[in-house]
Scaffold this motif. Structure first.
Motif, PDB file in Angstrom:
ATOM      1  N   UNK A  14      17.928 -49.546  44.743  1.00  0.00           N
ATOM      2  CA  UNK A  14      17.453 -49.809  46.041  1.00  0.00           C
ATOM      3  C   UNK A  14      15.993 -49.628  45.842  1.00  0.00           C
ATOM      4  N   UNK A  15      15.389 -50.486  46.471  1.00  0.00           N
ATOM      5  CA  UNK A  15      13.953 -50.826  46.231  1.00  0.00           C
ATOM      6  C   UNK A  15      13.039 -50.267  47.124  1.00  0.00           C
ATOM      7  N   UNK A  16      11.940 -49.854  46.512  1.00  0.00           N
ATOM      8  CA  UNK A  16      10.988 -49.104  47.379  1.00  0.00           C
ATOM      9  C   UNK A  16       9.571 -49.259  46.869  1.00  0.00           C
ATOM     10  N   UNK A  17       8.644 -48.762  47.459  1.00  0.00           N
ATOM     11  CA  UNK A  17       7.287 -49.020  46.873  1.00  0.00           C
ATOM     12  C   UNK A  17       6.674 -47.451  46.443  1.00  0.00           C
ATOM     13  N   UNK A  18       6.161 -47.525  45.343  1.00  0.00           N
ATOM     14  CA  UNK A  18       5.387 -46.249  45.079  1.00  0.00           C
ATOM     15  C   UNK A  18       3.992 -46.025  45.449  1.00  0.00           C
ATOM     16  N   UNK A  19       3.234 -44.997  45.552  1.00  0.00           N
ATOM     17  CA  UNK A  19       2.207 -44.594  46.058  1.00  0.00           C
ATOM     18  C   UNK A  19       0.957 -45.366  45.427  1.00  0.00           C
ATOM     19  N   UNK A  20       1.132 -45.974  44.264  1.00  0.00           N
ATOM     20  CA  UNK A  20       0.042 -46.922  43.577  1.00  0.00           C
ATOM     21  C   UNK A  20       0.123 -48.140  43.968  1.00  0.00           C
ATOM     22  N   UNK A  21       1.109 -48.484  45.115  1.00  0.00           N
ATOM     23  CA  UNK A  21       1.267 -49.867  45.410  1.00  0.00           C
ATOM     24  C   UNK A  21       2.215 -50.724  44.766  1.00  0.00           C
ATOM     25  N   UNK A  22       2.861 -50.382  43.695  1.00  0.00           N
ATOM     26  CA  UNK A  22       3.788 -51.297  42.947  1.00  0.00           C
ATOM     27  C   UNK A  22       5.159 -51.007  43.439  1.00  0.00           C
ATOM     28  N   UNK A  46       6.001 -38.517  38.602  1.00  0.00           N
ATOM     29  CA  UNK A  46       4.463 -38.182  38.917  1.00  0.00           C
ATOM     30  C   UNK A  46       4.182 -39.093  40.421  1.00  0.00           C
ATOM     31  N   UNK A  47       4.902 -40.057  40.838  1.00  0.00           N
ATOM     32  CA  UNK A  47       4.611 -40.651  41.888  1.00  0.00           C
ATOM     33  C   UNK A  47       5.544 -40.511  43.046  1.00  0.00           C
TER      34      UNK A  47
END
Length: 74
Positions: A14-22, A46-47
């Motif tokens: 399941x795709x998402x984004x992380x807080x670093x934008x990746x 950590x993210x």
């Protein structure tokens, strides 16, 4: 109409984004040896992950499928 997800090994990504934008993803799966355990492999501890509404809906649907599949073994 809901999509059916096969959460038995190897599972559903399941795709998402992380807080670093990746772009990141979670892997949700159930092992045939421990069907009462839903496994969620996360990209990192950590993210925080960031979800669009559509991504969150898909995650909910995959987790619901995993809960149902895990309940079938009881």
């Amino acid at each position: 109409m809901p999509t059916r997800y096969e959460v038995r090994h190897p599972g559903v990504r399941v795709w998402c984004g992380n807080e670093s934008g990746w772009s990141s993803s979670l892997l949700v799966w159930i092992s045939c040896w421990t069907p009462e355990v839903i496994r969620i492999e996360t990209p990192t501890v950590f993210h925080r992950t960031v979800w669009t509404v559509d991504q969150a809906i898909r995650l909910r649907d995959v987790l619901t499928a995993a809960v149902r599949a895990g309940g079938e073994s009881r």
